[in-house]
Design a protein around this motif. Structure first.
Motif, short mmCIF file in Angstrom:
data_model
loop_
_atom_site.label_atom_id
_atom_site.label_comp_id
_atom_site.label_asym_id
_atom_site.label_seq_id
_atom_site.Cartn_x
_atom_site.Cartn_y
_atom_site.Cartn_z
N SER A 312 21.49 -6.09 -44.83
CA SER A 312 21.16 -5.61 -46.17
C SER A 312 21.99 -5.20 -46.86
O SER A 312 21.88 -4.97 -48.31
N ARG A 313 23.21 -5.14 -46.31
CA ARG A 313 24.45 -4.81 -47.21
C ARG A 313 25.30 -6.17 -47.68
O ARG A 313 26.27 -6.01 -48.22
N GLY A 314 24.49 -7.42 -47.74
CA GLY A 314 24.97 -8.55 -48.23
C GLY A 314 25.51 -9.50 -47.35
O GLY A 314 26.14 -10.29 -47.94
N PHE A 315 25.55 -9.22 -46.21
CA PHE A 315 26.17 -10.31 -45.29
C PHE A 315 25.08 -11.19 -44.73
O PHE A 315 24.04 -10.88 -44.60
N GLU A 316 25.79 -12.51 -44.52
CA GLU A 316 25.01 -13.46 -43.87
C GLU A 316 24.59 -13.18 -42.32
O GLU A 316 25.50 -12.60 -41.80
N MET A 317 23.49 -13.73 -41.67
CA MET A 317 23.27 -13.56 -40.37
C MET A 317 24.56 -13.68 -39.50
O MET A 317 24.75 -12.96 -38.57
N LYS A 318 25.20 -14.98 -39.72
CA LYS A 318 26.45 -15.35 -38.96
C LYS A 318 27.19 -14.28 -39.05
O LYS A 318 27.89 -13.67 -38.08
N GLU A 319 27.77 -13.65 -40.21
CA GLU A 319 28.77 -12.72 -40.59
C GLU A 319 28.38 -11.44 -39.68
O GLU A 319 29.15 -10.90 -39.24
N ALA A 320 27.07 -11.02 -40.12
CA ALA A 320 26.60 -9.96 -39.51
C ALA A 320 26.80 -9.94 -38.02
O ALA A 320 27.40 -8.96 -37.49
N MET A 321 26.46 -11.05 -37.28
CA MET A 321 26.65 -11.02 -35.88
C MET A 321 28.26 -10.95 -35.25
O MET A 321 28.47 -10.22 -34.64
N LYS A 322 28.89 -11.75 -36.49
CA LYS A 322 30.29 -11.52 -35.97
C LYS A 322 30.99 -10.08 -36.16
O LYS A 322 31.63 -9.52 -35.07
N LEU A 323 30.47 -9.60 -37.12
CA LEU A 323 30.67 -8.17 -37.20
C LEU A 323 30.28 -7.28 -36.13
O LEU A 323 31.35 -6.20 -35.61
N MET A 324 29.37 -7.26 -35.56
CA MET A 324 28.76 -6.72 -34.52
C MET A 324 29.62 -6.76 -33.25
O MET A 324 29.76 -5.86 -32.42
N VAL A 325 29.87 -8.22 -32.95
CA VAL A 325 30.72 -8.47 -31.70
C VAL A 325 32.08 -7.96 -32.00
O VAL A 325 32.88 -7.17 -31.07
N ARG A 326 32.68 -8.10 -33.27
CA ARG A 326 33.99 -7.38 -33.44
C ARG A 326 33.93 -5.73 -33.21
O ARG A 326 35.00 -5.37 -32.56
N ALA A 327 32.98 -5.44 -33.47
CA ALA A 327 32.89 -3.75 -33.44
C ALA A 327 32.86 -3.43 -31.88
O ALA A 327 33.39 -2.44 -31.62
N ARG A 328 31.87 -4.24 -31.13
CA ARG A 328 32.00 -4.09 -29.47
C ARG A 328 33.59 -4.10 -28.92
O ARG A 328 33.78 -3.49 -28.00
N PHE A 329 34.28 -4.97 -29.62
CA PHE A 329 35.70 -5.33 -29.20
C PHE A 329 36.71 -4.25 -29.57
O PHE A 329 37.89 -4.18 -29.32
N ASN A 330 36.19 -3.52 -30.61
CA ASN A 330 37.15 -2.73 -31.34
C ASN A 330 37.85 -1.69 -30.55
O ASN A 330 39.04 -1.59 -30.61
N GLY A 331 37.14 -1.09 -29.52
CA GLY A 331 37.73 0.01 -28.77
C GLY A 331 38.94 -0.72 -27.90
O GLY A 331 40.01 -0.17 -27.68
N PHE A 332 38.72 -1.94 -27.51
CA PHE A 332 39.65 -2.86 -26.62
C PHE A 332 40.98 -3.11 -27.88
O PHE A 332 42.10 -2.82 -27.42
N LEU A 333 40.87 -3.54 -28.86
CA LEU A 333 41.69 -4.02 -29.76
C LEU A 333 42.72 -2.67 -30.29
O LEU A 333 43.86 -2.81 -30.49
#
Lengths: 354, 466
Positions: A312-333
């Motif tokens: 709803s913030r303007g991201f494509e589905m694929k991009e949104a999924m990528k963001l979610m996965v990256r968010a999960r990895f954020n603590g690690f990074l």
């Protein structure tokens, strides 16, 4: 070509659950190993010594007898790293696989002496389309008050086989932190064992993995707590696409006498395809009363509400999924201090989520 | 601070030994001739005799489990697999021989029958000695009888369901059960019939160096509901006794079944029991299990959620004391869309006892939009007991919500301190914590068992805590 059964769990459960070990078929294992020449070792100061004199050894667990024997008899890269530096030091060893250097059986022995502080980065990469073979054994001893960080970056291609056995011995007040970025290999099989002996010794094991196509990850992580007030934290975050599979076998074993020890195991798997499969066995074994052990495990797709919000913030589905996965990895990074390495990992995450 | 002490289960009632009197006892061991003799003694139809012999062949082929507790002390050459008590099946307690009736009296079965049950079955060694059910349920077409009667009187229903849910090649002790089974209960609840008051079967093994192999087969037809309670106990002998029962539950479309078990076998018992439910569309099976007895227990009830929207809940507690190794848990297969499972398991280990929670949650490719939530907590009450958690989570599709959490530890000093600061004595504080720990399970138990469980948690103070 060989059919092998490997990576046994420390405690067996029903054979029908298909998790006590893993059977691999038609694995290309080289009969002879020529010298692996494509190794780059970063500049090191006088406080870190790298030699090649290593005695034969056995592992408490390990992937299996074959892998130890291959290293003892036929290793084509040996490094005995002794750390004496009191100030933070970093060593980077990069193994680049190509058609001339397609098989590696490496034997690493790392000793972090008392009061030392160091980071070892191990990178395994195959840029060309070869079927690489990697059998690595890493053994560490972390002495009193030492801090040892080990970062393992597996970027082998998806034709390759990656086998790693790790064994750590932690003495009083030692801190051993592992960061494993497990992205590569058709099969990536890891056996990790920590013997947490010393009082207040602390072991953190952080792993991220992304599986795609037919990749298989078999992660067998074992922490035995023996020291009083010792601790282990195992944190595994991953995502599986296509027909990728992950087996997570985590064992925290509170041995008698480890009073006031703590152990936490957290494993989460995002399933990005209906054919991806997640198998987990997060074990807690306890022979000591005065301890605290927790584990949690979850699996499933990305929450629809979260996806909807991002889209709803303007991201494509694929991009949104990528963001979610990256968010999960954020603590690690966030725990990776080396900025270049962090950028490389981010780049690989994006590439693999395309 | 003082050391927490939780009392062992008071076994005075359960340990009452009657004289080892019987009408017939098969010789020890496991051979084709023995199986044929059991079949003859039980007057089996031909198909059942053939079934037993095939099961024996399967038993001989299968290996002992390579995991779990060590059961090498089990020697089938030392176990008599069939002991017929010196009475026939009765429908009045007055007809049951005095010593057997006296045992069930002390266990509170006839009293519970009067006050809170719709039907009772009582098995003594290998045969059911008493069976009765309220008239109004008979009028509604509910069948509650011993398995032997069911084999004779409902052959088609039995033949089409017997060991279909739990096939004989499941594992070695299921095959053993198939060969030597005797006694147990058969329940059929017709479509739409709601049995509001529970039925209870009680299994008592009195004979030393013997085994009990009762078979429970329950079919709850479409839209029907039932609460079934199973209790079991035995007096303690020096040599090993064996329990390898089998429970098969068929929960048809939109039906509901609650299966409660209080297992209080003696501490020379190897309890290698198998329980499985097949749950159809919109149906639900709930398991409530209290496991207190046995020397070794390997028991993992299983729900197979085969129909859309099928549900299951498992609520279980294990309490392992000195010399006990209780390896219990739960298995669930989500095999259809929109299925759900909730698991809440607790264990308490004390006085050198070992509790293991072992489980499987498998969500197959067919089970889109399924949910599973697993929680297991273990409490260690001293530093020479053992508590292990060995759960397998096998997720084979993406459209699922799965979560698992587990905790292990001792009674928190901080919590004790807090409760003491509110005016409780230390022993009351500890008792409250342990009761609170067990409460989510005890509240699900039939009331008389919940009271019994709470009575176990009588705390004493002794020595010093670490």
């Amino acid at each position: 070509m060989k059919n092998i059964k490997l990576n046994e769990t420390p405690v067996r459960t029903s054979r029908n659950f298909n998790i006590n070990n893993i059977k691999l078929e038609n694995i290309k294992i080289p009969n002879t190993l020529k010298e692996f020449k494509n190794v780059t070792v970063s500049e090191i100061g006088s406080k870190i010594k790298i030699g090649s004199n290593i005695n034969k050894f056995n592992l408490t667990y390990g992937l299996g007898e074959f892998f130890v024997n291959q290293i003892n008899e036929n290793s084509n890269y040996k490094a005995n790293i002794v750390i004496d530096s009191k100030t933070s030091k970093e060593v980077k060893i990069e193994f680049d696989f190509n058609s001339e250097n397609d098989s590696l059986a490496e034997n690493l022995e790392i000793t972090a002496n008392e009061e030392t502080n160091s980071t070892i980065i191990l990178k395994y990469e195959s840029k060309t389309n070869i079927e690489a073979y990697h059998n690595g054994i890493i053994r560490t001893v972390a002495k009193k008050n030492s801090v040892l960080n080990i970062i393992i970056l597996n970027l082998l291609n998806e034709l390759s086989n990656n086998f790693i056995s790790i064994e750590n011995h932690l003495h009083e007040n030692a801190n051993v932190n592992y960061y494993i970025i497990d992205f590569g290999g058709k099969n990536s099989i890891t056996n990790y064992y920590s013997n947490i002996l010393g009082e207040n010794a602390n072991n953190k094991l952080n792993t991220i993995y992304i599986g795609r196509k037919n990749q298989l990850f078999d992660l067998n992580y074992i922490g035995e707590l023996r020291g009083e007030k010792s601790n282990i934290d195992i944190e595994v975050q991953g995502a599986l696409k296509d027909e990728a599979k992950k087996h997570f076998k985590g064992t925290i074993d509170f041995k008698k006498g480890c009073k006031k020890a703590t152990g936490n195991e957290n494993e989460n798997c995002i399933l990005l395809s209906e054919k991806a499969k997640s198998l987990a066995l997060p074990m807690l074994l306890c022979s000591e009363e005065d301890v605290e052990g927790n584990h949690s495990s979850s699996a499933g797709k990305i929450g629809e509400k979260e996806l909807f919000y991002i889209m709803s913030r303007g991201f494509e589905m694929k991009e949104a999924m990528k963001l979610m996965v990256r968010a999960r990895f954020n603590g690690f990074l966030e725990k990776i201090k080396n900025e270049n390495l962090k950028l490389k990992v981010l780049e690989e995450i994006d590439k693999r989520l395309e | 601070m003082s050391k927490t002490k939780i009392e062992e289960v008071n076994r005075n009632i359960y340990d009452i030994k009657n004289k080892d009197e019987y009408d017939f006892k098969i010789k020890k061991g496991l051979t084709k001739e023995i199986i044929e003799e059991i079949s003859k003694q039980k007057n089996d139809p031909e198909w059942m005799k053939e079934f037993r012999l095939k099961a024996l062949e399967t038993y001989d082929k299968l290996e002992l489990p390579t995991w779990g507790p060590d059961i090498s002390e089990l020697n089938m050459e030392e176990i008599a697999t069939y002991v017929r008590p010196k009475t026939k099946l009765n429908s009045s307690w007055d007809d049951v021989p005095d010593d057997i009736k006296d045992t069930f009296d002390k266990l509170g079965i006839p009293e519970a029958e009067k006050s809170s049950l719709a039907g009772v079955g009582a098995q003594y060694d290998s045969e059911v000695v008493y069976h009765s059910m309220k008239e109004e349920l008979i009028a509604q077409g509910v069948v509650y009888t011993d398995m032997e009667t069911a084999v004779r009187e409902y052959p088609d229903l039995v033949k089409s369901h017997f060991m279909k849910c739990v096939p004989v090649n499941d594992h070695k002790f299921v095959a053993l059960h198939g060969a030597v089974w005797s006694g147990g209960s058969f329940v059929y609840v017709p479509k739409g019939v709601k049995v509001d008051i529970p039925l209870q079967s009680y299994f008592r093994l009195n004979s030393p160096e013997s085994g009990q192999f009762e078979h429970t087969l329950i079919i709850v037809d479409e839209g029907a509901s039932l609460h079934f309670i199973e209790g079991c106990s035995a007096p303690k002998y020096n040599k090993v006794n064996l329990h390898a029962g089998c429970v098969e539950l068929y929960v048809k479309k939109n039906a509901y079944l609650r299966y409660s078990t209080i297992e209080n076998w003696s501490k020379n018992m190897l309890n290698l029991n198998t329980k499985k439910a097949i749950v159809e569309e919109g149906a639900q099976v709930d398991w409530v299990t209290g496991s207190f007895g046995s020397k070794i227990s390997m028991l993992y009830p299983m729900s197979i959620l085969n129909g859309k929207g099928a549900k299951t809940e498992y609520t279980g507690i294990s309490f392992a004391g000195k010399g006990q190794n209780l390896d219990n848990g739960f298995k669930v297969i989500h095999n259809a869309p929109n299925t759900s499972s909730v698991v809440n398991a607790k264990s308490i280990s004390k006085n050198g006892g070992k509790c293991t929670y072992r489980s499987l949650v498998r969500i197959t490719e067919n089970a889109k939009n399924s949910k599973s939530s697993v929680s297991c907590d273990s409490l260690m009450l001293d530093d020479y007991s053992i508590s292990d958690t060995i759960p397998v989570n096998d997720i084979r599709t993406d459209e699922v919500e799965f979560s698992h959490e587990a905790k292990i530890g001792k009674i928190s000093d901080k919590t004790i301190f807090y409760l003491m600061s509110r005016g409780l004595s230390e022993e009351d504080a500890k008792a409250m914590i342990v009761r609170g720990f067990a409460y989510p399970i005890s509240k699900e138990l039939p009331v008389e068992y919940a009271v019994e469980m709470n009575n176990l948690i009588n705390l004493e103070l002794e020595g010093a805590i670490g």
